[in-house]
Design an enzyme around this catalytic site. Sequence first.
Site, PDB file in Angstrom:
ATOM      1  N   HIS A 247      -2.959   7.447   6.688  1.00  0.00           N
ATOM      2  CA  HIS A 247      -1.946   8.348   6.112  1.00  0.00           C
ATOM      3  C   HIS A 247      -2.582   9.634   5.587  1.00  0.00           C
ATOM      4  CE1 HIS A 247       1.905   6.364   6.292  1.00  0.00           C
ATOM      5  NE2 HIS A 247       1.467   5.259   5.715  1.00  0.00           N
TER       6      HIS A 247
ATOM      7  N   HIS B 146      -4.681   1.306   7.271  1.00  0.00           N
ATOM      8  CA  HIS B 146      -3.338   1.903   7.374  1.00  0.00           C
ATOM      9  C   HIS B 146      -3.193   3.057   6.369  1.00  0.00           C
ATOM     10  CE1 HIS B 146       1.221   1.410   7.837  1.00  0.00           C
ATOM     11  NE2 HIS B 146       1.104   2.214   6.798  1.00  0.00           N
ATOM     12  N   GLU B 147      -3.627   2.824   5.127  1.00  0.00           N
ATOM     13  CA  GLU B 147      -3.460   3.856   4.082  1.00  0.00           C
ATOM     14  C   GLU B 147      -4.408   5.033   4.308  1.00  0.00           C
ATOM     15  OE1 GLU B 147      -0.837   3.663   2.486  1.00  0.00           O
ATOM     16  OE2 GLU B 147      -0.469   1.570   2.954  1.00  0.00           O
TER      17      GLU B 147
ATOM     18  N   CYS C 161       5.640  -0.108   7.234  1.00  0.00           N
ATOM     19  CA  CYS C 161       5.240   1.038   6.427  1.00  0.00           C
ATOM     20  C   CYS C 161       6.451   1.463   5.603  1.00  0.00           C
ATOM     21  CB  CYS C 161       4.821   2.173   7.364  1.00  0.00           C
ATOM     22  SG  CYS C 161       4.374   3.694   6.520  1.00  0.00           S
ATOM     23  N   LEU C 162       6.236   1.795   4.343  1.00  0.00           N
ATOM     24  CA  LEU C 162       7.360   2.194   3.489  1.00  0.00           C
ATOM     25  C   LEU C 162       8.040   3.466   3.985  1.00  0.00           C
ATOM     26  CD1 LEU C 162       5.894   1.361  -0.042  1.00  0.00           C
ATOM     27  CD2 LEU C 162       7.660   0.100   1.206  1.00  0.00           C
TER      28      LEU C 162
ATOM     29  N   GLN D 136       2.995   9.957   1.100  1.00  0.00           N
ATOM     30  CA  GLN D 136       4.274   9.241   1.183  1.00  0.00           C
ATOM     31  C   GLN D 136       5.177   9.506  -0.019  1.00  0.00           C
ATOM     32  OE1 GLN D 136       2.318   5.277   2.158  1.00  0.00           O
ATOM     33  NE2 GLN D 136       4.234   5.150   3.306  1.00  0.00           N
TER      34      GLN D 136
ATOM     35  N   GLY E 248       0.840  -1.190   0.000  1.00  0.00           N
ATOM     36  CA  GLY E 248       0.000   0.000   0.000  1.00  0.00           C
ATOM     37  C   GLY E 248       0.875   1.240   0.000  1.00  0.00           C
TER      38      GLY E 248
END
Length: 169
Positions: A138, A134-135, A92-93, A51, A46
């Site tokens: 963000h 999660h996304e 998480c990236l 991000q 994701g």
Amino acid sequence: MSVLKIVKYGDPVLRKKAQIVTEITDDVKRLVKDMFDTMYASKGVGLAAPQVGISLQICVVDVLPDGKNRPFVLINPKIISGEDKIEQEEGCLSFPKIYEKVRRYNKINIEYTDINGGVNTAEVEGFLAKAFQHETDHLNGKVFIDYLPDWKRKLVEKEVRRRKKAKNW
Ligand code: CO
């Protein structure tokens, strides 16, 4: 194919509430394509627009069910309801090599606009539900370590500071 630079924790864009997308322009479509390229290149499941430094309410998700691609584009997503909280490890990236257990709903109802501008509601569960939550977080300036107990979150922040100092973040 364009792989964009991923913003790491500490960048203020990750703490901003992202702007609502009012029109699916060619720029938005290009951004979505680049976000998929970036997510797949980084082996993530994701990615949210903040991000990649863009404060817009767009995220892409593909949890590769059965090893096959199943891409989702969520524009202006809203979690309507949730049930059955479970705790599972996530990453998480924007937090390379950091994994922590987070409690989230196992089943959710979500409303979102798709890439064609259609408004959808979906009921999803399991790993996909976790990724959607999660996304969506963000886009509201929230990150997964916000769910940790204070002491644990402070340890993660200390580790981030250490890695920043070592120019390894
Ligand atoms: Co993330």
